[in-house]
Scaffold this motif. Sequence first.
Motif, mmCIF file in Angstrom:
data_model
loop_
_atom_site.group_PDB
_atom_site.id
_atom_site.type_symbol
_atom_site.label_atom_id
_atom_site.label_comp_id
_atom_site.label_asym_id
_atom_site.label_seq_id
_atom_site.Cartn_x
_atom_site.Cartn_y
_atom_site.Cartn_z
ATOM 1 N N ASN B 41 -108.548 26.203 -52.916
ATOM 2 C CA ASN B 41 -108.776 27.477 -52.228
ATOM 3 C C ASN B 41 -110.201 27.529 -51.685
ATOM 4 O O ASN B 41 -111.142 27.150 -52.366
ATOM 5 C CB ASN B 41 -108.585 28.665 -53.181
ATOM 6 C CG ASN B 41 -107.122 28.889 -53.514
ATOM 7 O OD1 ASN B 41 -106.764 29.059 -54.663
ATOM 8 N ND2 ASN B 41 -106.281 28.870 -52.515
ATOM 9 N N GLY B 42 -110.318 27.971 -50.467
ATOM 10 C CA GLY B 42 -111.646 28.139 -49.876
ATOM 11 C C GLY B 42 -112.272 26.855 -49.384
ATOM 12 O O GLY B 42 -113.449 26.817 -49.044
ATOM 13 N N GLY B 44 -111.715 25.300 -46.642
ATOM 14 C CA GLY B 44 -111.994 25.311 -45.205
ATOM 15 C C GLY B 44 -110.794 24.885 -44.367
ATOM 16 O O GLY B 44 -110.921 24.691 -43.162
ATOM 17 N N LYS B 45 -109.626 24.776 -44.973
ATOM 18 C CA LYS B 45 -108.440 24.318 -44.254
ATOM 19 C C LYS B 45 -108.063 25.288 -43.139
ATOM 20 O O LYS B 45 -107.862 24.892 -41.991
ATOM 21 C CB LYS B 45 -107.258 24.168 -45.229
ATOM 22 C CG LYS B 45 -107.530 23.229 -46.389
ATOM 23 C CD LYS B 45 -106.320 23.085 -47.308
ATOM 24 C CE LYS B 45 -105.959 24.355 -48.066
ATOM 25 N NZ LYS B 45 -106.965 24.763 -49.070
ATOM 26 N N THR B 46 -107.957 26.559 -43.500
ATOM 27 C CA THR B 46 -107.550 27.557 -42.510
ATOM 28 C C THR B 46 -108.601 27.697 -41.412
ATOM 29 O O THR B 46 -108.274 27.870 -40.237
ATOM 30 C CB THR B 46 -107.291 28.904 -43.206
ATOM 31 O OG1 THR B 46 -106.245 28.717 -44.153
ATOM 32 C CG2 THR B 46 -106.891 29.986 -42.216
ATOM 33 N N THR B 47 -109.859 27.581 -41.797
ATOM 34 C CA THR B 47 -110.928 27.660 -40.797
ATOM 35 C C THR B 47 -110.813 26.507 -39.814
ATOM 36 O O THR B 47 -110.966 26.688 -38.596
ATOM 37 C CB THR B 47 -112.296 27.627 -41.495
ATOM 38 O OG1 THR B 47 -112.338 28.678 -42.459
ATOM 39 C CG2 THR B 47 -113.424 27.814 -40.503
ATOM 40 N N GLN B 86 -101.178 31.055 -42.126
ATOM 41 C CA GLN B 86 -100.989 31.163 -43.568
ATOM 42 C C GLN B 86 -100.519 32.563 -43.949
ATOM 43 O O GLN B 86 -99.636 32.723 -44.784
ATOM 44 C CB GLN B 86 -102.324 30.856 -44.247
ATOM 45 C CG GLN B 86 -102.274 30.936 -45.750
ATOM 46 C CD GLN B 86 -103.586 30.472 -46.372
ATOM 47 O OE1 GLN B 86 -104.559 30.177 -45.695
ATOM 48 N NE2 GLN B 86 -103.598 30.399 -47.679
ATOM 49 N N HIS B 193 -100.595 23.423 -50.949
ATOM 50 C CA HIS B 193 -101.082 23.325 -52.319
ATOM 51 C C HIS B 193 -100.117 22.510 -53.170
ATOM 52 O O HIS B 193 -100.438 22.111 -54.268
ATOM 53 C CB HIS B 193 -101.246 24.715 -52.936
ATOM 54 C CG HIS B 193 -102.455 25.426 -52.394
ATOM 55 N ND1 HIS B 193 -102.585 26.788 -52.437
ATOM 56 C CD2 HIS B 193 -103.569 24.956 -51.804
ATOM 57 C CE1 HIS B 193 -103.742 27.124 -51.888
ATOM 58 N NE2 HIS B 193 -104.349 26.036 -51.492
#
Lengths: 255, 314
Positions: B41-42, B44-47, B86, B193
Motif C-alpha cells: 500500500n502506498g 506508488g502504483k496508482t500514481t 482502483q 495485491h
Amino acid sequence: MHFSLRSAYAIYRREMARAFRTAFQSILSPVLTTSLYFVVFGSVIGSRMEPVGGVPYGAFIIPGLLMLTLLGETTSNASFGIYMPRFTGTIYELLSAPVGVAETLAGFVGAAATKGLILAAIILATARFFVEYEIAHPLLAAFYIMLVAASFALFGFILGVWADSFEKLGIIPMLILTPLTFLGGTFYSIRELPAPWDAVALANPIAFLVSGLRYSFYGVSDVPIALSLGLTGGFLTVCVVVIAVIFRTGWRLRE
Amino acid sequence: MLEPILSIRGLTKTYRGGTRALASVDLDIRAGEIFALLGPNGAGKTTLIGAVCGLVRPSSGTITAFGHDLGRDWRRARARIGLVPQELATDMFETVWRAVSYSRGLFGKPGDPALIESILRSLSLWDKKDTQIRALSGGMKRRVLIAKALAHEPELLFLDEPTAGVDVELRKGMWEQIAALKERGVTIILTTHYIEEAEEMADRVGIIQGGRILMVDEKRAMMERLGTTEAVIDLAAPLAAVPEALGRFAVELAEGGMRLIYRGGNGEGKGRAEVAELAQALTRAGIGFTSLDIHDSSLEDIFVGLLGHQGEAA
Ligand SMILES: Nc1ncnc2c1ncn2[C@@H]1O[C@H](COP(=O)(O)OP(=O)(O)OP(=O)(O)O)[C@@H](O)[C@H]1O
Ligand SMILES: [Mg+2]
C-alpha cells in the motif's frame, strides 16, 4: 486544432440524459416558482401597478422572472454537472479520454443552452396562464436566452471546478446571483429609480441581462440592446478563457 | 527488440503537501505482454498509472506511448489507452448499457452495439444491461468499469487492482478474460495485491516500493533467480553434525539435530531433483528419516523477502 464531434456529442447526450432523469424536478420547480411570483407580483400587486413604459406590469416582469430562474438553474445545474464527477471520482474517465477543453465545453454548454431553451418555454407557457403577452422579437429572445444559458453554464462549470464542498457550490447562486437579479430590474424599470440609484443599479451586470431580454420581448429596455449583447458575449468569452486555463494547468482537476 | 509500447523515463511525482509518490521511475513495457506491478500500500502504483492516463501531472520525467510523447501528443496516445481505476467510481444512476456506450463515444469511436454486447456478455453483465449501476453489487460494478475501459478497444490497458472485491470464481473468470485480451494483442499492465494473480498471469513482474522500482524481470527468471525449494526432513535419530556424505547439499541441522533442512534450487524444478538425490544419499548413508516435506517458494515469498531486505537496508 483537433476537435472530436463524437466525444462532444457523447458528453452532450449524457448531460441531457442527466436532466431528463430529474425531469420531474427540473420542470416542477420552475413552474412552481414562476406561478408563485405571478400570483404575488403579477396578479395581486400587479393589478394596482401602472404599466411600465407602456407594458402592463404583469407582462413587464416576465423577462425578469425568466432571467431569475434561468440564471439560477443553469448555474447550479452546470456546477453540479462537473462537481459531482469530481466528488464521486467518475471524472477519471473524462481526464483519461482523448478529449480537450473544446469538446468538453461544446458538450456541457450545448446541453446547457438546450436546457435553457426548454426551461424558458416552460416558464413562458406557465406565464400564459396568468397574463397576456406577446414577444416582439422571438428569434432574438431565443438567441439571447441561449447566449445567457451558455454563459452561465460556463460560469457554473468554473464554480463546480472551484468548489471543494457542497456549501461553496450553493453559496454563489444564493448569495450573489439571486440578490443581483432581484436588484437588477426584475420588478421595476431602472430608469424609474431616483438618482443616484439609477446609476448604482447599472453597476449590477445582471441589470443588463434583464434589460436585454426585456428588449427582445417588448422592444423597450433600460440600456441599449447592443450593450446587453456585448456584455453577455464578453462574459462568455472571459469564462471560456478561464476554463481553457483550468484545463491547461489541470487546476483542481488533475493532481 | 521491438520498440516498447510504453516508455517511462525519470518519472517523478511529488504531491502537494510533499509526499514523493514516485522517485525517478524508469520502465519499459513491451507490446503484447502482461505486466504485473506489485507493491505494498502506498508504493506508488496508482500514481504511476495516473501519470500515464492523464489523472496525475508528473513533476518531472517523460512518458512515451505508441511513440507519442504524452506531454504533447496526448490525444493520439490516450485514444489507445484504457483504464480501470482502483476506486469504484461509477455514474450510479446510469444503466450499464448507457454507461458503457457513453465511454465509447467519449473516446471518439462510432457506436457499435454488437461490440458492446459482446463485451457485456464476456463479463457476465449482459442480463444487467438495463439495470442502474447503483443496483449492482461491488464486484459487478468493477466489471462495469472494465467494460467501460474496453468499450473503445484500447491497445494498452491498465487494470488497477481489477480483482479487488471480486469473488474467487469470478476472479478466475477474469483471469481468463485478461488472457483472452492478451490473445487479441492487448498489452496489459495490472496492479494487484494477490500475488497468485501475478504468478498466474504475468509475463513480467515489476516490484515497486516507496516510489522506486526495485526490480523488473521475467516472472520465470525472477523465480529462477530468487526462487528456492525448501525441504524439511525429520530424522529418526539426532545427528551431531552434517555427515560427510551430505556435504555437497545445501543442508543444515535444526531442532537439536532431529531435523535436516535443505534450501536451494531455482524455483524451476532443480531443487526438487536435488531433494530426491538427497533422500537417496540419506538412505545410502544409513540415516533414517520419518518424514519429508517439500515446499517451493512462490512469487510471494520472493516479494516478501525482497521488501523485507529493503526494509532492513533502509
Ligand atoms: N492525491 C494525493 N495527494 C497527496 N498524496 C497522495 C495522493 N494520492 C496518493 N498520495 C500518496 O502517494 C503515495 C503513493 O500512493 P499510491 O496511491 O500511488 O499508492 P498505491 O501503490 O497505489 O497503493 P495501494 O496499493 O494502497 O493502492 C502514498 O504515500 C499516498 O499517500
Ligand atoms: Mg493504488
